[in-house]
Design a protein around this motif. Structure first.
Motif, short mmCIF file in Angstrom:
data_model
loop_
_atom_site.label_atom_id
_atom_site.label_comp_id
_atom_site.label_asym_id
_atom_site.label_seq_id
_atom_site.Cartn_x
_atom_site.Cartn_y
_atom_site.Cartn_z
N THR A 141 86.34 51.79 -65.18
CA THR A 141 87.50 52.22 -64.41
C THR A 141 87.94 51.12 -63.46
OG1 THR A 141 86.74 54.50 -64.55
CG2 THR A 141 88.38 54.00 -62.86
N VAL A 203 74.41 58.69 -70.07
CA VAL A 203 74.88 59.25 -68.80
C VAL A 203 73.72 59.90 -68.04
CG1 VAL A 203 76.35 61.02 -67.76
CG2 VAL A 203 77.25 59.54 -69.57
N THR A 211 79.91 58.08 -67.27
CA THR A 211 80.44 59.42 -67.50
C THR A 211 81.00 59.51 -68.90
OG1 THR A 211 82.05 61.08 -66.75
CG2 THR A 211 82.72 58.78 -66.58
N THR A 212 80.96 60.70 -69.46
CA THR A 212 81.65 60.98 -70.74
C THR A 212 82.90 61.81 -70.50
OG1 THR A 212 80.22 62.89 -71.09
CG2 THR A 212 79.56 60.82 -72.15
N ALA A 213 83.34 61.95 -69.24
CA ALA A 213 84.52 62.77 -68.92
C ALA A 213 85.77 62.16 -69.54
CB ALA A 213 84.68 62.88 -67.41
N ARG A 216 90.75 61.06 -66.90
CA ARG A 216 90.58 59.95 -65.96
C ARG A 216 90.29 60.45 -64.55
NH1 ARG A 216 91.99 54.90 -67.74
NH2 ARG A 216 93.03 54.80 -69.78
N GLU A 218 88.56 62.79 -63.59
CA GLU A 218 87.19 63.24 -63.43
C GLU A 218 86.18 62.11 -63.46
OE1 GLU A 218 86.52 66.11 -66.47
OE2 GLU A 218 88.09 67.47 -65.79
N ARG A 219 86.64 60.91 -63.75
CA ARG A 219 85.70 59.79 -63.90
C ARG A 219 85.36 59.12 -62.57
NH1 ARG A 219 88.89 56.71 -68.77
NH2 ARG A 219 89.14 58.52 -70.14
N GLU A 221 84.99 56.25 -60.18
CA GLU A 221 84.84 54.82 -60.46
C GLU A 221 83.74 54.55 -61.48
OE1 GLU A 221 84.36 52.66 -56.84
OE2 GLU A 221 86.44 53.02 -56.21
N ARG A 222 83.38 55.58 -62.22
CA ARG A 222 82.31 55.42 -63.21
C ARG A 222 82.84 54.81 -64.51
NH1 ARG A 222 80.09 61.45 -63.25
NH2 ARG A 222 82.35 61.79 -63.10
N TYR A 224 83.44 54.78 -68.32
CA TYR A 224 83.65 55.81 -69.34
C TYR A 224 82.90 55.42 -70.61
CZ TYR A 224 86.26 58.80 -72.63
OH TYR A 224 86.63 59.71 -73.59
N ASP A 226 82.86 56.13 -74.06
CA ASP A 226 83.80 56.72 -75.01
C ASP A 226 83.17 56.77 -76.41
OD1 ASP A 226 85.95 57.53 -76.53
OD2 ASP A 226 87.22 55.81 -76.05
#
Length: 307
Positions: A141, A203, A211-213, A216, A218-219, A221-222, A224, A226
């Motif tokens: 992010t 995760v 994160t697997t959220a 965007r 919900e992420r 500054e983690r 992603y 994917d």
């Protein structure tokens, strides 16, 4: 017959005419459509083993990267007959014809059609429903590439624990791909389940940074993690493909130990520098297909079911 004013690029046995060859696609670097075509001719020996036989989604920029781009998936009728295509069934019904990567001339021709970035399926045209690679896309992010490198190493460890052989690649954009070659023994639903299990395990090891959220918002500054590339009809940037970004960065396969290099960045190589890298060390992914493993046993090792 070549278009008026075209310049030719040799690719294998073909001489491919490039119309409007002096059209600037990368204004900051002054790189033209001819430069792009020559890049794909140059990297074809390394690139083709990783894309040959795969349907392609074509990211085209007729006005260069300063203008709008679009994804071309249905091969236009004006493409010459020697460009291979495959009829791809759509889940909602009907079919479209994807270009299939076959030879160096195909890559060069596509560059002549303003295709800056070919994206490749994780399955091949002869068995569309059965992928032969798994892709984990680590998408930050914010730009903290040391953490992306650490996440890639962690995903690689999880893959090895599951019996898979990981390979890493800079995307030429923001992140890294960690890729595992697979035997063609499982369909997309099982491979996606395996990718999801790997992502969730990564995760769980570092929930503050990964994160697997999907959303965007919900992420935070983690990074992603994917796993969506592992579904039918999805695609990932091809190795050695150019990205539509300033400087013409190139998605570049890595030696695994390069993930330890603090100088490594997601755009470490460009059209201008990738040739020297290949001349010096060759393709780090050469022969990667020999390390293919079955998805089912890996899924069972992760405790997520499977065959």
């Amino acid at each position: 017959m070549s278009p008026p004013g075209a310049r030719a690029v040799r690719a294998g046995r073909r001489s491919v005419p490039i119309s409007n060859a002096d059209r600037v696609l990368f204004p900051d670097a002054g790189l033209t459509k001819l430069d792009l075509a020559r890049h794909y001719a140059r990297v074809a020996p390394a690139m083709l083993p990783h894309v040959r036989g795969r349907p392609l989604a074509l990211h085209s920029f007729p006005g260069g990267i300063a203008g709008d781009g679009f994804f071309l998936k249905d091969a236009p009728r004006h493409f010459p007959r020697w460009i291979a295509t495959v009829a791809v069934p759509k889940r909602e019904g009907g079919t479209i014809r994807h270009v299939v990567a076959r030879d160096a001339a195909t890559l060069v021709y596509l560059a002549g059609q303003n295709v800056i970035t070919p994206h490749a399926w994780t399955s091949r045209a002869d068995r569309l429903e059965v992928p032969d690679r798994l892709v984990i896309d680590l998408d930050p992010t914010v730009q903290r590439f040391a953490e992306v490198r650490a996440a890639a190493r962690a995903v690689g460890d999880l893959m090895r624990d599951a019996g898979l052989a990981p390979f890493a690649m800079t995307t030429g954009s923001r992140g890294l791909h960690v890729v595992a070659p697979l035997r063609r023994s499982a369909r997309f639903d099982e491979v996606h389940a395996l990718a999801r299990a790997l992502g969730e395990a990564a995760v769980a090891l570092d929930p503050a940074r990964l994160t697997t959220a999907f959303r965007r918002a919900e992420r935070g500054e983690r990074i992603y993690v994917d796993v969506g590339r592992n579904r039918y009809g999805q695609h990932a940037v091809a190795p050695y493909a150019v990205r539509p970004l300033p400087g013409a960065p190139v998605a570049t396969p890595l030696r695994w130990e390069e993930l330890d290099d603090p100088a490594l960045g997601p755009r470490s190589w460009t059209i201008a520098t990738i040739g020297a890298r290949l001349d010096e060390g060759g393709d780090p992914w050469r022969g990667s297909g020999r390390h293919a493993r079955a998805a089912g046993p890996a899924l069972r090792r992760l405790g997520a079911g499977g065959r």
